[in-house]
Design an enzyme around this catalytic site. Structure first.
Site, PDB file in Angstrom:
ATOM      1  N   ILE A  30       0.815  -1.211   0.000  1.00 51.75           N
ATOM      2  CA  ILE A  30       0.000   0.000   0.000  1.00 51.75           C
ATOM      3  C   ILE A  30       0.855   1.270   0.000  1.00 51.75           C
ATOM      4  O   ILE A  30       0.429   2.303  -0.513  1.00 51.75           O
ATOM      5  CB  ILE A  30      -1.017  -0.001   1.159  1.00 51.75           C
ATOM      6  CG1 ILE A  30      -0.337  -0.088   2.515  1.00 51.75           C
ATOM      7  CG2 ILE A  30      -2.011  -1.138   1.023  1.00 51.75           C
ATOM      8  CD1 ILE A  30      -1.330  -0.099   3.680  1.00 51.75           C
ATOM      9  N   TYR A 175       3.104  -7.803  17.034  1.00 51.62           N
ATOM     10  CA  TYR A 175       2.588  -6.945  15.960  1.00 51.62           C
ATOM     11  C   TYR A 175       1.480  -6.034  16.499  1.00 51.62           C
ATOM     12  O   TYR A 175       1.502  -4.820  16.278  1.00 51.62           O
ATOM     13  CB  TYR A 175       2.076  -7.798  14.801  1.00 51.62           C
ATOM     14  CG  TYR A 175       1.498  -6.980  13.670  1.00 51.62           C
ATOM     15  CD1 TYR A 175       2.320  -6.221  12.846  1.00 51.62           C
ATOM     16  CD2 TYR A 175       0.120  -6.953  13.443  1.00 51.62           C
ATOM     17  CE1 TYR A 175       1.786  -5.456  11.821  1.00 51.62           C
ATOM     18  CE2 TYR A 175      -0.416  -6.188  12.415  1.00 51.62           C
ATOM     19  CZ  TYR A 175       0.424  -5.446  11.612  1.00 51.62           C
ATOM     20  OH  TYR A 175      -0.105  -4.676  10.592  1.00 51.62           O
ATOM     21  N   LYS A 179       1.397  -1.932  16.843  1.00 56.78           N
ATOM     22  CA  LYS A 179       0.371  -1.109  16.188  1.00 56.78           C
ATOM     23  C   LYS A 179      -0.363  -0.246  17.219  1.00 56.78           C
ATOM     24  O   LYS A 179      -0.780   0.873  16.911  1.00 56.78           O
ATOM     25  CB  LYS A 179      -0.589  -1.999  15.391  1.00 56.78           C
ATOM     26  CG  LYS A 179       0.093  -2.660  14.194  1.00 56.78           C
ATOM     27  CD  LYS A 179       0.409  -1.638  13.111  1.00 56.78           C
ATOM     28  CE  LYS A 179       1.696  -1.828  12.397  1.00 56.78           C
ATOM     29  NZ  LYS A 179       1.980  -0.836  11.359  1.00 56.78           N
TER      30      LYS A 179
HETATM   31  N1  NAP Z   1      -1.964  -5.531   4.515  1.00 57.47           N
HETATM   32  C1  NAP Z   1      -2.802  -5.423   5.524  1.00 57.47           C
HETATM   33  O1  NAP Z   1      -3.825  -6.132   5.585  1.00 57.47           O
HETATM   34  C2  NAP Z   1      -2.539  -4.418   6.625  1.00 57.47           C
HETATM   35  C3  NAP Z   1      -3.539  -4.260   7.608  1.00 57.47           C
HETATM   36  C4  NAP Z   1      -3.314  -3.327   8.618  1.00 57.47           C
HETATM   37  C5  NAP Z   1      -2.138  -2.586   8.638  1.00 57.47           C
HETATM   38  N2  NAP Z   1      -1.190  -2.773   7.683  1.00 57.47           N
HETATM   39  C6  NAP Z   1       0.020  -1.970   7.751  1.00 57.47           C
HETATM   40  O2  NAP Z   1       0.245  -1.348   6.508  1.00 57.47           O
HETATM   41  C7  NAP Z   1       1.634  -1.067   6.348  1.00 57.47           C
HETATM   42  C8  NAP Z   1       2.085  -1.489   4.965  1.00 57.47           C
HETATM   43  O3  NAP Z   1       1.903  -2.874   4.857  1.00 57.47           O
HETATM   44  P1  NAP Z   1       1.629  -3.627   3.485  1.00 57.47           P
HETATM   45  O4  NAP Z   1       0.425  -4.467   3.731  1.00 57.47           O
HETATM   46  O5  NAP Z   1       1.669  -2.713   2.343  1.00 57.47           O
HETATM   47  O6  NAP Z   1       2.881  -4.624   3.516  1.00 57.47           O
HETATM   48  P2  NAP Z   1       4.050  -4.915   2.468  1.00 57.47           P
HETATM   49  O7  NAP Z   1       3.501  -5.071   1.099  1.00 57.47           O
HETATM   50  O8  NAP Z   1       4.784  -6.049   3.083  1.00 57.47           O
HETATM   51  O9  NAP Z   1       4.953  -3.609   2.512  1.00 57.47           O
HETATM   52  C9  NAP Z   1       5.735  -3.339   3.630  1.00 57.47           C
HETATM   53  C10 NAP Z   1       6.734  -2.263   3.297  1.00 57.47           C
HETATM   54  O10 NAP Z   1       7.518  -2.038   4.484  1.00 57.47           O
HETATM   55  C11 NAP Z   1       8.897  -2.153   4.167  1.00 57.47           C
HETATM   56  N3  NAP Z   1       9.627  -2.771   5.272  1.00 57.47           N
HETATM   57  C12 NAP Z   1       9.354  -3.932   5.897  1.00 57.47           C
HETATM   58  N4  NAP Z   1      10.295  -4.204   6.815  1.00 57.47           N
HETATM   59  C13 NAP Z   1      11.197  -3.176   6.760  1.00 57.47           C
HETATM   60  C14 NAP Z   1      12.413  -2.899   7.438  1.00 57.47           C
HETATM   61  N5  NAP Z   1      12.930  -3.698   8.371  1.00 57.47           N
HETATM   62  N6  NAP Z   1      13.076  -1.757   7.117  1.00 57.47           N
HETATM   63  C15 NAP Z   1      12.596  -0.933   6.162  1.00 57.47           C
HETATM   64  N7  NAP Z   1      11.454  -1.148   5.475  1.00 57.47           N
HETATM   65  C16 NAP Z   1      10.771  -2.274   5.772  1.00 57.47           C
HETATM   66  C17 NAP Z   1       8.964  -3.029   2.924  1.00 57.47           C
HETATM   67  O11 NAP Z   1      10.109  -2.652   2.170  1.00 57.47           O
HETATM   68  P3  NAP Z   1      11.303  -3.683   1.783  1.00 57.47           P
HETATM   69  O12 NAP Z   1      10.660  -4.988   1.493  1.00 57.47           O
HETATM   70  O13 NAP Z   1      11.936  -3.002   0.583  1.00 57.47           O
HETATM   71  O14 NAP Z   1      12.169  -3.688   2.973  1.00 57.47           O
HETATM   72  C18 NAP Z   1       7.685  -2.647   2.179  1.00 57.47           C
HETATM   73  O15 NAP Z   1       7.897  -1.555   1.325  1.00 57.47           O
HETATM   74  C19 NAP Z   1       2.348  -1.783   7.501  1.00 57.47           C
HETATM   75  O16 NAP Z   1       2.666  -0.849   8.503  1.00 57.47           O
HETATM   76  C20 NAP Z   1       1.293  -2.757   8.023  1.00 57.47           C
HETATM   77  O17 NAP Z   1       1.457  -3.037   9.388  1.00 57.47           O
HETATM   78  C21 NAP Z   1      -1.365  -3.669   6.667  1.00 57.47           C
END
Ligand code: NAP
Length: 311
Positions: A30, A175, A179
């Protein structure tokens, strides 16, 4: 563009030309979709993550849209990398208008970073706390700080003794706790910015449960494949839906003056009781500064805070 985050957020006519945005965790998921949407609105965007090839690919897309895009890599488990990211942002931009603290992870194993802090708490809370503090003086008047939390914050309360002790670690608890920290951080930041007379807002949000992002890779066994299969089902929130939540908080004129709140479904929402605990928010703020060995930022007078803070 129908179905684009800016359309879904009702902000496609917002002009972001001349604005500078940093979206952490925008190599994927996202965050990436939000970065591209901000670019279509005219903003120059700094892309962040660890995966340089994915970051460079997003920058190519930003360039094709016609804005300035830069990729800055930093592992959020490495505090020096976070400080380096802030240094480079300060050096290469005149100021920031939008900071979206989006990068996040779920580490199932109970392990600690070099700081002696549980990994998920470090990446999801301490790193964005430090990054935001390091960039405070670089935030322009009218800037918005958006922290991507989750509805997963519900069901836990602040237990700082478990941050450095992983004996009772479970990935899901860590986690959820991180959050909760995101929501408390945004509320406390908003309070302290306001008290300091800064024209900067700070809010947190739940982006929805988005099976199509990369987040499912943190889950065990066959679950990632099953979760991703949900993405094609009608009515299931898409990555664009999730990014729209970020866009709404970051640029919608409807919430330009809103600060210290939690959004869900592009609406003001009420986070859990534990997330509305003003004392917990203050304890987390002070604890975070302490564990990072930095002076407490935006120090406030104890006499200025209301007794109850019921959002
Ligand atoms: N997907 C859901 O259902 C959901 C629901 C509620 C909240 N969220 C929140 O939404 C946010 C984005 O999640 P997403 O679903 O888009 O997940 P995603 O596709 O896994 O993206 C996560 C992003 O965070 C970066 N990241 C992860 N670990 C990192 C680290 N150690 N250092 C630097 N960058 C890091 C990754 O970059 P690299 O891989 O390049 O390191 C990637 O760009 C998160 O905060 C998550 O908790 C997601």
């Amino acid at each position: 563009m129908d179905g684009a985050p800016e359309t879904l957020a009702g902000v496609k006519d917002v002009d972001c030309a001349g604005k500078q945005a940093l979206v952490t965790g925008s190599t994927n998921g996202i965050g990436r979709a939000a970065a591209l949407a901000l670019a279509r609105l005219g903003a120059d965007v700094i892309v962040h993550g660890r995966d340089a090839s994915a970051g460079d690919a997003v920058v190519d897309e930003l360039t094709a849209i016609g804005v300035d895009g830069t990729f800055l890599g930093a592992d959020f488990a490495d505090l020096e990398a976070v400080r380096g990211l802030a240094d480079t942002v300060r050096a290469e931009t005149d100021g920031l208008d939008i900071l979206i603290n989006n990068a996040g992870a779920l580490i199932r194993e109970g392990r600690v970073t070099d700081l002696g802090v549980e990994y998920t708490f470090h990446v999801n809370h301490l790193a964005p706390y430090l990054l935001t503090i390091e960039l405070l003086d670089h935030l322009q008047p009218g800037a918005r700080v958006v922290t991507v939390a989750s509805a997963a914050h519900q069901g836990v309360s602040l237990e700082l003794d478990r941050v450095t002790n992983v004996d009772r670690h479970t990935g899901v608890w860590a986690y959820s706790h991180s959050k909760l920290a995101n929501v408390l951080f945004a509320t406390e930041l908003a309070w302290r910015l306001d008290h300091a007379g800064r024209e900067v807002t700070a809010n947190s949000l739940h982006p929805g449960a988005i099976p199509g992002s990369g987040f499912s890779r943190f889950l065990p066994g066959p679950i990632p494949r099953l979760v991703r299969a949900l993405d094609s089902l009608p009515g299931v929130p898409t990555v664009a839906d999730g990014a729209a939540e970020l866009l709404f908080a970051a640029v919608s004129p409807r919430v330009a003056d809103v600060s210290g709140r939690y959004f869900s479904g592009q609406r003001l929402a009420t986070p859990s009781v534990a997330a509305r605990d003003a004392d917990a928010a203050r304890r987390l703020w002070e604890y975070s500064a302490d564990v990072l060995h930095i002076d407490e930022p935006l120090v406030e007078s104890p006499n200025t805070r209301p007794v109850a803070d019921d959002a």
